[in-house]
Design an enzyme around this catalytic site. Sequence first.
Site, short mmCIF file in Angstrom:
data_model
loop_
_atom_site.label_atom_id
_atom_site.label_comp_id
_atom_site.label_asym_id
_atom_site.label_seq_id
_atom_site.Cartn_x
_atom_site.Cartn_y
_atom_site.Cartn_z
N GLU A 79 0.76 -1.15 -0.03
CA GLU A 79 -0.08 -0.05 0.10
C GLU A 79 0.93 1.26 -0.03
O GLU A 79 1.81 1.54 0.80
CB GLU A 79 -1.13 0.02 1.23
CG GLU A 79 -1.92 -1.31 1.48
CD GLU A 79 -2.96 -1.10 0.25
OE1 GLU A 79 -3.03 -0.25 -0.57
OE2 GLU A 79 -3.66 -2.10 0.21
N CYS A 142 -7.62 -1.16 8.40
CA CYS A 142 -6.28 -1.04 7.97
C CYS A 142 -5.84 0.25 7.46
O CYS A 142 -4.70 0.85 7.84
CB CYS A 142 -6.16 -2.08 6.71
SG CYS A 142 -6.19 -3.86 7.48
N HIS A 166 -1.26 -5.77 2.61
CA HIS A 166 -2.45 -6.53 2.50
C HIS A 166 -2.11 -7.80 2.08
O HIS A 166 -1.43 -7.86 0.93
CB HIS A 166 -3.36 -5.88 1.62
CG HIS A 166 -4.43 -4.93 2.62
ND1 HIS A 166 -4.77 -3.55 2.14
CD2 HIS A 166 -5.23 -5.19 3.55
CE1 HIS A 166 -5.81 -3.23 3.22
NE2 HIS A 166 -5.82 -4.25 4.01
N1 PCA Z 1 -8.19 -6.16 7.22
C1 PCA Z 1 -9.05 -5.13 7.44
C2 PCA Z 1 -9.00 -4.75 9.10
C3 PCA Z 1 -8.16 -5.80 9.86
C4 PCA Z 1 -7.73 -6.65 8.48
O1 PCA Z 1 -6.97 -7.46 8.74
C5 PCA Z 1 -8.74 -4.19 6.47
O2 PCA Z 1 -8.42 -4.50 5.17
O3 PCA Z 1 -9.15 -2.88 6.75
#
Ligand code: PCA
Length: 192
Positions: A79, A142, A166
């Site tokens: 990201e 996140c 991610h």
């Molecule tokens: N994914 C979520 C929040 C916690 C996680 O592991 C997200 O992509 O916001």
Amino acid sequence: MRILLTEFEPFGGDNINSSQETVRAVDCGEFGDIEIVTDILPVSFNRVGKALCRLIDEKDPDVVIMLGQSGLSHCIKIERVALNLMDSVNGDNDGYTPDEETICLDAPPAYFTQLPVKKLRDCLIQSGIPAKTSSSAGLYVCNRTYFAALHHIASTGRRTKSVFIHLPKISAEWPTERMKTAIEKVITMLKL
Ligand code: PCA
């Protein structure tokens, strides 16, 4: 060099989170002079910022790597940006459902990571791990977490760098072992 590596608790009715499985699989003793400290974060819009800022202050890391699970993703996503906005349809683990809410009124609309996202992506691809850069971490917890890290670092003048990654859900194509290898590659690259 000290790295803070964070995972999330499960959310959305799942009983595991790939970020949690991955952090637990990473062999923290294997990186020579890189010290790795790990911790778990709550899937809570209202609690995660304070929890993460306290960890950064306590552990004083050179780099923060935050991992989270992205249910819809089939590859690793590095990201680039955190937006000053939160929105959710289904709510977080506290049942909180923000509706296009600003995270911090005194902060800019977005922050960029201080780390080279394309280099990280290329390093994974060269190792045979599907990865891409992403310019939206969503508007869920996140993104809120990433924003907290970047805002805290910017507003306290720290030299800490941070990136949010991610991960896909665990599956036959994406066993924990593969994600562990990916994160170990990222850690090794940050050392160079
Ligand atoms: N994914 C979520 C929040 C916690 C996680 O592991 C997200 O992509 O916001």
